[in-house]
Motif scaffolding. Structure first.
Motif, short mmCIF file in Angstrom:
data_model
loop_
_atom_site.label_atom_id
_atom_site.label_comp_id
_atom_site.label_asym_id
_atom_site.label_seq_id
_atom_site.Cartn_x
_atom_site.Cartn_y
_atom_site.Cartn_z
N ILE A 1 0.47 -0.98 -0.13
CA ILE A 1 -0.18 0.28 0.46
C ILE A 1 0.58 1.60 -0.12
O ILE A 1 1.16 2.14 -0.73
CB ILE A 1 -1.01 -0.05 1.16
CG1 ILE A 1 -1.97 -0.90 1.40
CG2 ILE A 1 -1.73 1.42 1.74
CD1 ILE A 1 -2.54 -1.46 2.39
N ASN B 1 2.39 2.09 -3.27
CA ASN B 1 1.46 2.75 -4.05
C ASN B 1 1.25 3.46 -3.89
O ASN B 1 1.72 4.72 -5.22
CB ASN B 1 0.01 1.54 -4.11
CG ASN B 1 -0.15 0.65 -4.85
OD1 ASN B 1 0.59 0.20 -6.48
ND2 ASN B 1 -1.33 -0.23 -5.28
N PHE B 2 0.94 5.24 -3.12
CA PHE B 2 0.49 5.46 -2.49
C PHE B 2 1.90 6.38 -3.43
O PHE B 2 1.53 7.37 -3.99
CB PHE B 2 0.82 5.94 -1.16
CG PHE B 2 0.98 7.14 -0.49
CD1 PHE B 2 -0.39 8.00 -0.61
CD2 PHE B 2 1.86 7.49 0.27
CE1 PHE B 2 -0.67 8.90 0.25
CE2 PHE B 2 1.57 9.23 -0.32
CZ PHE B 2 0.87 9.57 0.27
N GLY C 1 2.05 6.61 -6.72
CA GLY C 1 1.10 7.53 -7.39
C GLY C 1 1.13 9.09 -7.13
O GLY C 1 1.13 10.08 -7.78
N LEU C 2 2.26 9.11 -6.13
CA LEU C 2 2.47 11.17 -5.84
C LEU C 2 3.37 11.37 -7.03
O LEU C 2 4.77 12.12 -7.67
CB LEU C 2 3.41 10.20 -4.26
CG LEU C 2 2.52 11.05 -3.36
CD1 LEU C 2 3.30 11.44 -2.09
CD2 LEU C 2 1.71 11.70 -3.47
N GLY D 1 -0.18 13.07 3.95
CA GLY D 1 -0.64 12.19 3.36
C GLY D 1 -1.05 10.43 3.42
O GLY D 1 -2.05 10.39 2.92
N ILE D 2 0.01 10.53 4.02
CA ILE D 2 -0.41 8.99 4.72
C ILE D 2 -0.44 8.52 6.00
O ILE D 2 0.79 9.28 6.17
CB ILE D 2 1.02 7.35 3.47
CG1 ILE D 2 0.09 6.65 3.99
CG2 ILE D 2 1.99 8.27 3.46
CD1 ILE D 2 0.86 5.38 2.48
N ALA E 1 -6.38 -0.67 0.19
CA ALA E 1 -5.29 0.21 0.28
C ALA E 1 -5.42 1.02 2.12
O ALA E 1 -5.74 1.48 2.28
CB ALA E 1 -6.07 2.14 -0.25
N GLY F 1 -2.69 3.32 5.96
CA GLY F 1 -3.05 3.95 5.35
C GLY F 1 -3.82 5.31 5.24
O GLY F 1 -2.23 6.13 5.30
N PRO F 2 -5.02 6.22 4.73
CA PRO F 2 -4.77 7.67 4.70
C PRO F 2 -4.64 8.28 5.84
O PRO F 2 -4.88 6.73 6.94
CB PRO F 2 -6.40 7.44 4.08
CG PRO F 2 -6.71 6.53 3.58
CD PRO F 2 -5.69 5.21 4.56
N LEU G 1 -8.25 13.60 3.84
CA LEU G 1 -7.18 14.14 3.38
C LEU G 1 -6.70 15.72 3.46
O LEU G 1 -5.60 16.15 2.93
CB LEU G 1 -6.95 13.65 1.89
CG LEU G 1 -7.11 12.44 1.95
CD1 LEU G 1 -6.90 12.01 0.24
CD2 LEU G 1 -5.56 11.40 2.24
N ASP H 1 -2.49 15.80 -4.23
CA ASP H 1 -1.67 14.90 -5.03
C ASP H 1 -1.62 13.33 -3.88
O ASP H 1 -1.73 12.13 -4.30
CB ASP H 1 0.23 14.81 -4.37
CG ASP H 1 0.63 15.91 -5.27
OD1 ASP H 1 0.45 15.61 -6.22
OD2 ASP H 1 1.72 16.55 -5.17
N ALA H 2 -2.00 13.69 -2.69
CA ALA H 2 -2.08 12.46 -1.53
C ALA H 2 -3.67 12.46 -2.21
O ALA H 2 -3.82 10.64 -1.79
CB ALA H 2 -2.52 12.90 0.17
N ALA I 1 -4.68 12.13 -5.17
CA ALA I 1 -4.26 10.88 -6.41
C ALA I 1 -3.86 9.81 -5.90
O ALA I 1 -3.62 8.93 -7.02
CB ALA I 1 -3.45 12.03 -7.63
N ALA I 2 -2.83 9.58 -5.29
CA ALA I 2 -2.57 8.07 -4.96
C ALA I 2 -3.74 7.55 -3.56
O ALA I 2 -3.38 6.37 -4.58
CB ALA I 2 -1.61 9.24 -3.80
N TRP I 3 -4.46 8.00 -3.17
CA TRP I 3 -5.39 7.02 -2.79
C TRP I 3 -6.82 7.19 -3.16
O TRP I 3 -6.94 6.21 -3.59
CB TRP I 3 -6.24 7.55 -1.14
CG TRP I 3 -4.34 8.15 0.22
CD1 TRP I 3 -4.22 8.57 0.80
CD2 TRP I 3 -4.50 6.75 0.25
NE1 TRP I 3 -3.08 8.06 1.44
CE2 TRP I 3 -3.38 7.17 1.33
CE3 TRP I 3 -4.05 4.94 -0.07
CZ2 TRP I 3 -2.33 5.92 1.90
CZ3 TRP I 3 -3.65 4.12 0.64
CH2 TRP I 3 -2.66 4.94 1.78
#
Lengths: 883, 154
Positions: A668, A671-672, A675-676, A802-803, A828, A847-848, B36, B120-121, B123-125
């Motif tokens: 996960i 992937n995050f 994604g960035l 963000g994570i 996720a 996770g988030p 987020l 950005d976050a 978009a990633a999630w």
């Protein structure tokens, strides 16, 4: 939700029907019958007929137009005929050509002026002429209805009565719902039936100045026309030319007044037009009131007193003022509304967003510097509240340990959650106990709190010092303590020692050229604008206040154990009774070839971060490669990404953060990052750096697989190496770190080692919490107090926006731990918890943001989870918040 | 809706004058987004955006009204009022250039603030939602551009 205000400009579709349909049908037919009756009277008894028509019926119409124009629009006999073809379904329903639509009004204005002017010539005295006029008007209205759709064939366009009705009725006192159009067919521009309150406003403010000009012309000339009409001499005597010259002179006069007002006074067209229309109304009744009253009383067989006509004019004046007031409020609404409707509207389903939590809640926290106040949602930290409120506050570990976000609590300390041991230790180190809190870990529990982000908590009044302190330095004879290193370990131990002894001489020898700063914040030095200011962790006068001598940019070059002295690189010599080695570790460079190429960096100190930032700018770098997929490597990669570099992480293991995370959690995270835009290469090693021919610096990184990644910046975050040289030279026992016992004592009883440089049997650690815990033990041990080091909960957390990534302890069930897990790659989110003897012994939370918050607190509290085991077994992770 | 948008015969070409940002997503989706991004509460008179500031975020106004103002020598000129459910500040979100006007709260309220970092976050999630958000923002921008072009042409 706020109440929905009534629409300022309801269209007829939004208006209530106050009277039943049959009533209007009857009213229409009755009006038509009255017209026919009067026409018959004009034919058979012209004198009575004319009196009734010209002295009563026609003169009363302007008043009706001003009060309730909609009534006339419902009952007008011309409208009735106009709408017959439509209701019978025999209208051709043609659309009025745009050009005609725009000029029809002008035609009707000219027709009005001309036909009214002909009253003195024909219609006031010639029955045939008047009957012809009525007949022609009714016929044209009917033909208009046959040809054109809606009411565009007559009422809204050509009808000569329309302009005056619109002018007097521009702001109706009573609105009446249009009863002719079951559905709107959009037949005309700015339809008066569609939106009576807005029609005239829209006309005057139309973007087509020519179109708007027609309305202005009419309304401006109207008072003059009225004056001219009523003051004109009989054209039969003066001649037509003089008559029309007289009328034109008056029209031009008020038209001129209108223009002059518009030119010289800062006032809107609408207001001048309203004033002009209402003065025409008053002028009209000034001249006609006598006739109306006399005729009516004559018909009733009495004689009305003269003053009654003044009363009548007075009433008209009141009506005019009322219309003007209505008009002003309509204009205000119109302007306000146009502001909003002019722009294309963007909507968000506000309810959905609010339901998601972005709704109102009580402001509990007031921030003095910004004057802002905000709420902190239950379960969220003060720091999260501050950030949500759009305020900025520096932060570090987000675990209450580094001290980066100590904020001044001006008032309401008792309304915050009680501090944990870690936070308390941090506050003590900073000397802020009772005055500040670490925003990242404290929560607002209830009641108002006042904070001040711009205020140095040190300025707040100090709480009373505990008085019962014994000066251990005096009682034990330990007078001189030397500490090497000013990182978390060194500064914590300095602070602890000062706490135990006020008299003891403390020297801190620091290779760093910066005062104690937040090493966890150096990533921000890479991409942030504010430089070092944000990451200092102690007030600049800390050393002075605490009587601690900090030697910055000073290296300890040798330890003379025999004479208990530290020889400095500067040639100075510092004597000690006890020496504490806290010189930390440095970035370890892997054995790969080409590590001496310019462009190879490590990220360990503030200076490293500044060097990378400078290099990126000087060399206009585009590609960065980070070696190491642990916490530091990922944080470095994130910082480089924010420096707008295309960044790749190379990880030797098959997954990121392999020590802390399991495969799913790691997946996960990967992937995050991808994604960035961060590229991740796992199971890879670097063979060598590449320097292209002719280049003076690094151009790429070659992997053992043969693949070459472009790189003009290579940052190595592949573990650390304890700075043991000094200890080795001094003959202390050293393995990977300086070996210490459980009291942090080295093989020399006068020398202690703590933090990254120390090796507790089997363990070297690079963690802040370990450093501060060891500092406490060492400080006590320095003065001979028996304490034993127990490793703190070492929760590893990735500090990245963000994570939320948290890893803790052992992910094994072999020792009898019960495992709780959920989440897969698609979801996720990964939550995995290991519980042994009712304590959390291992965890992976990925996770988030917010995913691992509860578990982190449970771990830090060393919480007993026995009461929530059943809920955890059912997958109720929220239970973690309640331990 | 204009005052004279007759609900009559449909125009030959459909005319879209309203965009719903992320109109199709559920409350659950919003919940995930809100984790987020920032939720900012403000008081009347507070500046949410100051002219000249460099900051790359856009706002969704969930409660309250804000004004677009320009501060004159001794008074403020209100250029427009933005109501609940509107989006503002999206230009700087895209180009990062200094703010062109000040946004001042007329009433107390709440706004959701989305920075580039937040995006950005997101978009990633939530790549699907992020793509939709970006597309909607693009449509908002282009619609506002058309509107501005219309103003200068008319």
């Amino acid at each position: 939700m706020p109440d929905i205000a009534p629409k300022p400009f309801p269209s007829y579709l939004d208006m209530p029907s106050r009277l039943p349909k049959w009533f209007w049908h009857g009213f229409r037919l009755a009006t038509f019958a009255v017209l026919l009756g009067v026409a018959w009277l004009i034919a058979v008894s012209p004198e009575t007929g004319f009196a009734l028509f010209w002295k009563v019926m026609i003169p009363l119409m302007p008043l009706l137009f001003a009060v309730a124009p909609g009534v006339w629009r419902q009952i007008c006999p011309m409208a009735l005929l106009n709408q017959i073809p439509r209701s019978l379904g025999i209208s051709q329903n043609r659309t009025l050509p745009v050009g005609v639509k725009n000029t029809a009004y002008f035609v009707s204005v000219l027709a009005f002026f001309f036909l009214v002017s002909l009253r003195h010539v024909y219609f006031n005295k010639d029955p045939a002429a008047l009957l012809t006029l009525i007949g022609v008007a009714l016929s044209l209205a009917f033909i208009g209805g046959l040809l054109f759709k809606g009411r565009s064939g007559w009422c809204g366009t050509f009808c000569p009565l329309a302009p005056i009705q619109k002018a007097y009725g521009h702001a109706p006192i009573v609105t009446v719902k249009n009863g002719y159009c079951p559905t709107c067919v959009g037949c005309q521009k700015n339809c008066y039936d569609f939106n009576p309150r807005a029609a005239f406003l829209s006309d005057l403010t139309d973007s087509d100045l020519w179109y708007a000009g027609h309305k202005k012309f009419f309304v401006a000339g109207l008072p003059g026309f009225a004056m001219g009409f009523f003051t004109a001499l009989d054209p039969a005597e003066t001649g037509l030319a003089a008559y029309y010259l007289h009328l034109a002179g008056w029209i031009v006069t008020t038209l001129g007044i209108y223009m002059a007002v518009r030119i010289f006074v800062r006032v809107s067209d609408y207001r001048v037009a309203a004033l002009s229309a209402m003065s025409a109304l008053v002028i009209f009744y000034w001249f006609t009131s006598a006739g109306i009253i006399d005729t009516i009383s004559h018909m009733a067989g009495t004689t009305a007193p003269t003053w009654s006509r003044h009363i009548f004019v007075g009433l008209v004046l009141l009506v005019s003022l009322r219309v003007i007031r209505n008009g002003l409020s309509a204009e205000r609404d119109f302007l306000a509304m146009n502001d909003k409707t002019a722009q294309p509207k963007v909507a968000v389903k506000v309810d959905a967003v609010r339901a998601g939590g972005a709704g109102a809640s009580d402001d509990l926290v007031a921030e003095n510097a910004s004057g802002r106040s905000f709420a902190v949602d239950p379960g969220r930290s003060l720091l999260e509240g501050i950030e949500s409120a759009g305020l900025t506050q520096d932060f570090g570990c987000r675990m209450g340990m580094c001290g980066a976000d100590a904020i001044a609590i001006v008032d309401g300390m008792e309304n915050l959650s009680p501090p944990s041991d870690e936070e308390l230790a941090t506050l003590r180190r900073l000397g802020l106990e009772g005055r500040a809190r670490m925003a990242c870990v404290c929560k607002a529990v209830g009641g108002a709190v006042t904070i001040d982000l711009k205020r140095d908590p040190n300025d707040l009044p100090e709480p009373p010092e505990p008085t019962n302190l014994v000066d251990l330095g005096q009682t034990t004879g330990i007078e001189k303590v030397v500490i090497i290193g000013n990182g978390a370990a060194g500064m914590s131990v300095a602070d602890e020692i000062r706490r135990l002894s006020a008299s003891c001489k403390i020297d801190v020898i620091a290779k760093e050229n910066q005062p104690f700063y937040n090493r966890m914040g150096i990533g921000r030095l890479l991409y942030g604008r504010s430089g070092l200011d944000d990451i200092y962790l102690m007030a600049s006068d800390w050393g002075e206040k605490k009587n601690v001598a900090v030697w910055l940019n000073t290296q300890a070059s040798r330890i003379d154990r025999e004479n208990q002295k530290v020889v400095l690189g500067t040639g100075d010599v510092v004597a000690y009774d006890r020496l504490i080695m806290a010189q930390g570790s440095r970035a370890a460079l892997p054995p790969a070839a080409g590590m001496d190429v310019p462009g190879v960096h490590v990220l360990r100190s503030a200076a490293d971060a500044q060097a990378i930032r400078a290099w990126r700018q000087e060399k206009h770098c585009k590609h960065a490669v980070v070696l190491g997929g642990g916490v530091l490597g990922i944080e470095a990669a994130d910082a480089l990404r924010r420096l707008n570099l295309k960044t790749t992480i190379i990880q030797r293991s098959d997954r990121l953060m392999n020590r802390e995370l399991d495969a799913k959690g790691s997946f996960i995270l990967r992937n995050f990052l991808q994604g960035l835009g961060i590229n991740v290469v796992t199971s890879a090693s670097v063979a060598t750096t590449v320097r292209a021919e002719g280049s003076d610096r690094i151009t790429g990184v070659e992997l053992t697989s043969g693949e070459t990644l472009p790189a003009d910046l290579y940052v190595v975050c592949a573990g650390v190496k304890a700075n043991t040289e000094l200890a080795v030279d001094a003959g202390l026992k050293v393995n990977r770190g300086i070996l210490v016992d459980s009291a942090m004592r080295t093989s020399d009883e006068h020398i202690f080692a703590i933090g990254d440089v120390a090796e507790v049997p089997g363990m070297v650690s690079g963690l802040w919490s370990v450093a501060t815990a060891q500092a406490s033990v060492a400080a006590a041990a320095v003065f001979g107090q028996a304490t034993e080091y127990t490793p703190p909960s070492t929760l590893v957390s990735l500090k990245m926006e963000g994570i939320d990534v948290k890893g803790y302890g052992s992910l094994e069930t072999e020792n009898g731990a019960e495992e709780f897990a959920d989440g897969d790659e698609a979801e996720a989110i990964r939550r995995r918890l290991f519980v042994t003897n009712n304590r959390i012994t291992g965890a992976v939370f990925v996770g988030p943001p917010g995913t691992g918050k509860d578990v982190a607190q449970a771990i830090q509290k060393k919480a007993d989870v026995s009461l929530i085991l059943d809920r955890l077994r059912k997958g109720d992770w929220a239970a973690l918040a309640e331990v | 809706m204009g005052l004279f948008d007759y609900a009559g015969p449909p125009a030959a070409t459909p005319h879209i004058d309203e965009i719903t940002l992320l109109g199709d997503i559920s409350s659950d989706d919003w919940n995930r987004i809100l984790k987020l991004v920032e939720t900012r509460q403000f008081r009347a008179g507070e500046d949410l955006i100051r002219v000249g500031d460099k900051d790359d975020s856009f706002y969704i106004l969930t409660i309250g009204e804000v004004n677009v103002v320009i501060d004159g020598a001794d008074d403020e000129i209100v250029l427009a009022t933005i109501g609940e459910g509107s989006v503002f500040g999206e230009i700087a979100f895209f180009d990062g250039a200094p703010r062109s006007a000040t946004i001042r709260a007329q009433t107390p309220g709440t706004a959701v603030r989305v920075t580039r970092e937040n995006f950005d976050a997101l978009a990633a999630w939530e790549p699907v939602i992020a793509r939709q958000l970006l597309f909607d923002l693009g449509r908002i921008l282009s619609m506002r551009l058309r509107w501005t072009t219309g103003l200068s042409a008319g």
